[in-house]
Design an enzyme around this catalytic site. Structure first.
Site, short mmCIF file in Angstrom:
data_model
loop_
_atom_site.label_atom_id
_atom_site.label_comp_id
_atom_site.label_asym_id
_atom_site.label_seq_id
_atom_site.Cartn_x
_atom_site.Cartn_y
_atom_site.Cartn_z
N TYR A 89 -1.46 -0.92 10.19
CA TYR A 89 -1.68 -1.38 8.80
C TYR A 89 -0.51 -0.92 7.91
O TYR A 89 0.04 -1.71 7.14
CB TYR A 89 -3.00 -0.80 8.30
CG TYR A 89 -3.26 -0.97 6.83
CD1 TYR A 89 -3.74 -2.17 6.31
CD2 TYR A 89 -3.05 0.09 5.94
CE1 TYR A 89 -3.98 -2.31 4.95
CE2 TYR A 89 -3.30 -0.04 4.58
CZ TYR A 89 -3.76 -1.24 4.09
OH TYR A 89 -4.00 -1.39 2.75
N SER A 107 0.87 -1.19 0.00
CA SER A 107 0.00 0.00 0.00
C SER A 107 0.90 1.22 0.00
O SER A 107 2.01 1.19 0.55
CB SER A 107 -0.88 0.01 1.25
OG SER A 107 -1.51 1.28 1.39
P1 NAP Z 1 -11.56 -5.50 0.38
O1 NAP Z 1 -12.44 -4.87 -0.64
O2 NAP Z 1 -11.81 -5.23 1.82
O3 NAP Z 1 -11.54 -7.08 0.13
C1 NAP Z 1 -10.75 -7.86 0.96
C2 NAP Z 1 -10.69 -9.27 0.43
O4 NAP Z 1 -9.79 -10.03 1.25
C3 NAP Z 1 -12.03 -9.99 0.50
O5 NAP Z 1 -12.07 -10.87 -0.60
C4 NAP Z 1 -11.95 -10.76 1.81
O6 NAP Z 1 -12.76 -11.92 1.84
C5 NAP Z 1 -10.50 -11.13 1.82
N1 NAP Z 1 -9.91 -11.41 3.13
C6 NAP Z 1 -9.85 -10.58 4.20
N2 NAP Z 1 -9.20 -11.20 5.21
C7 NAP Z 1 -8.84 -12.42 4.77
C8 NAP Z 1 -8.17 -13.52 5.35
N3 NAP Z 1 -7.71 -13.49 6.62
N4 NAP Z 1 -7.99 -14.63 4.61
C9 NAP Z 1 -8.44 -14.68 3.34
N5 NAP Z 1 -9.08 -13.68 2.73
C10 NAP Z 1 -9.29 -12.56 3.44
O7 NAP Z 1 -10.02 -5.09 0.13
P2 NAP Z 1 -9.34 -4.32 -1.10
O8 NAP Z 1 -9.52 -2.87 -0.88
O9 NAP Z 1 -9.71 -4.94 -2.39
O10 NAP Z 1 -7.80 -4.61 -0.77
C11 NAP Z 1 -7.07 -5.67 -1.37
C12 NAP Z 1 -5.61 -5.48 -1.02
O11 NAP Z 1 -5.15 -4.22 -1.49
C13 NAP Z 1 -5.34 -5.51 0.49
O12 NAP Z 1 -4.12 -6.16 0.75
C14 NAP Z 1 -5.23 -4.03 0.84
O13 NAP Z 1 -4.45 -3.81 1.97
C15 NAP Z 1 -4.59 -3.49 -0.42
N6 NAP Z 1 -4.81 -2.06 -0.59
C16 NAP Z 1 -6.07 -1.54 -0.78
C17 NAP Z 1 -6.23 -0.17 -0.92
C18 NAP Z 1 -7.58 0.49 -1.13
O14 NAP Z 1 -7.67 1.74 -1.09
N7 NAP Z 1 -8.64 -0.27 -1.37
C19 NAP Z 1 -5.12 0.68 -0.87
C20 NAP Z 1 -3.87 0.12 -0.68
C21 NAP Z 1 -3.73 -1.23 -0.54
P3 NAP Z 1 -14.36 -11.85 2.22
O15 NAP Z 1 -15.04 -11.29 0.99
O16 NAP Z 1 -14.73 -13.26 2.49
O17 NAP Z 1 -14.48 -10.94 3.38
#
Ligand code: NAP
Length: 249
Positions: free
Chosen positions: A158, A144
């Site tokens: 985080y 991130s």
């Molecule tokens: P999200 O919309 O909250 O989706 C999270 C996903 O991870 C869901 O599929 C969830 O499954 C799954 N998950 C959560 N905990 C888990 C675990 N312990 N074991 C297996 N699966 C798990 O997240 P996102 O925003 O797409 O983020 C994806 C990645 O990008 C993350 O690593 C996040 O830190 C990174 N990121 C995101 C952003 C942003 O602004 N969105 C920015 C920087 C980095 P369920 O559907 O079953 O809950």
């Protein structure tokens, strides 16, 4: 057996779901893992299958070693030997200052974001490494931009977990570079997904977007494009690198 086989952890929603759809469109057989949200995972699988792709969903908590072993064993059995891993599953918790954080929260965040990524990377390397009879492969870790900015007043825990992901990316890339495996990372900025609701602020992207040089939040598809490039042969001489997909932040 398909020759391009991808595991995307947390592929049921957000960036992982977009990556799964794009990967399937590019000819990968895709396994997504999810934690709880079975209907969301089913929706991703149905969309891929409707377009003629091959996909599988496995419930597996990346923070649990037994679940990770079961996830990779299932893929061995159902799809074949994995060639691409996206360490995407990640969590953040409610916004607060560091002095308010308890040990249980820190354990949850580091277990899911750091230990989960290590365990999945380990299982992937065991299957991909030419030193262990594998045919090579590529790993992309979701870091991130918070790793660089620190996320003060929101979630320093985080941000630090993503700093660990950056170091792991650099170290593992060097460790396995001569074994046919490339390891890279992507550092998204503020992207429109559900993750901000976990921090207690579903509208966070709208609040912070004026601080982004491009003056907008990003879409999950824009992150997926970078991930797919890093997994493809187009990036064949790229390893140990982190790409910021953050609108200039
Ligand atoms: P999200 O919309 O909250 O989706 C999270 C996903 O991870 C869901 O599929 C969830 O499954 C799954 N998950 C959560 N905990 C888990 C675990 N312990 N074991 C297996 N699966 C798990 O997240 P996102 O925003 O797409 O983020 C994806 C990645 O990008 C993350 O690593 C996040 O830190 C990174 N990121 C995101 C952003 C942003 O602004 N969105 C920015 C920087 C980095 P369920 O559907 O079953 O809950």
């Amino acid at each position: 057996m398909d020759d391009k086989i991808m595991i995307i952890t947390g592929g049921s929603r957000g960036i992982g779901a977009s990556t799964a759809r794009l990967a399937a469109a590019r000819g990968y057989a895709v396994c997504i893992s999810y934690l709880n949200n079975r209907p969301a995972a089913d929706e991703v699988i149905a969309a891929i299958e409707e377009d003629g792709g091959r996909a599988l969903a496995v419930q597996a908590d990346v923070a649990q070693e037994a679940d990770v072993l079961r996830l990779f064993d299932t893929v061995d059995r159902e799809l074949g030997r994995v060639t691409a891993l996206v360490n995407n599953a990640g969590i953040l918790e409610r916004q607060m200052r560091l002095e308010q954080m308890d040990a249980a929260r820190l354990s949850r965040v580091f277990a899911a974001n750091v230990i989960g990524s290590f365990l999945c990377a380990r299982e992937a390397v065991r299957r991909m490494s030419t030193r262990q009879g594998g045919a090579g492969g590529a790993i992309v870790n979701l870091s991130s931009i918070a790793a660089k900015l620190g996320a003060p007043e929101e979630y320093v825990d985080y941000a630090a977990s993503k700093g660990a992901i950056d170091s792991m990316t650099i170290g593992l890339a060097k460790e396995v570079a001569a074994e046919g495996i490339r390891v890279n990372g992507v550092r998204p900025g503020v992207i429109y997904t559900d993750i901000h609701a976990s921090g207690g602020e579903p509208g966070r992207v709208e609040r912070v977007k004026s601080a982004v040089p491009m003056k907008r939040g990003g879409q999950a598809e824009e992150v997926a494009q970078a991930i797919l490039w890093l997994l493809s042969d187009e990036s064949s001489y790229t390893t140990g690198t982190l790409i910021d997909v953050a609108g200039g932040r």
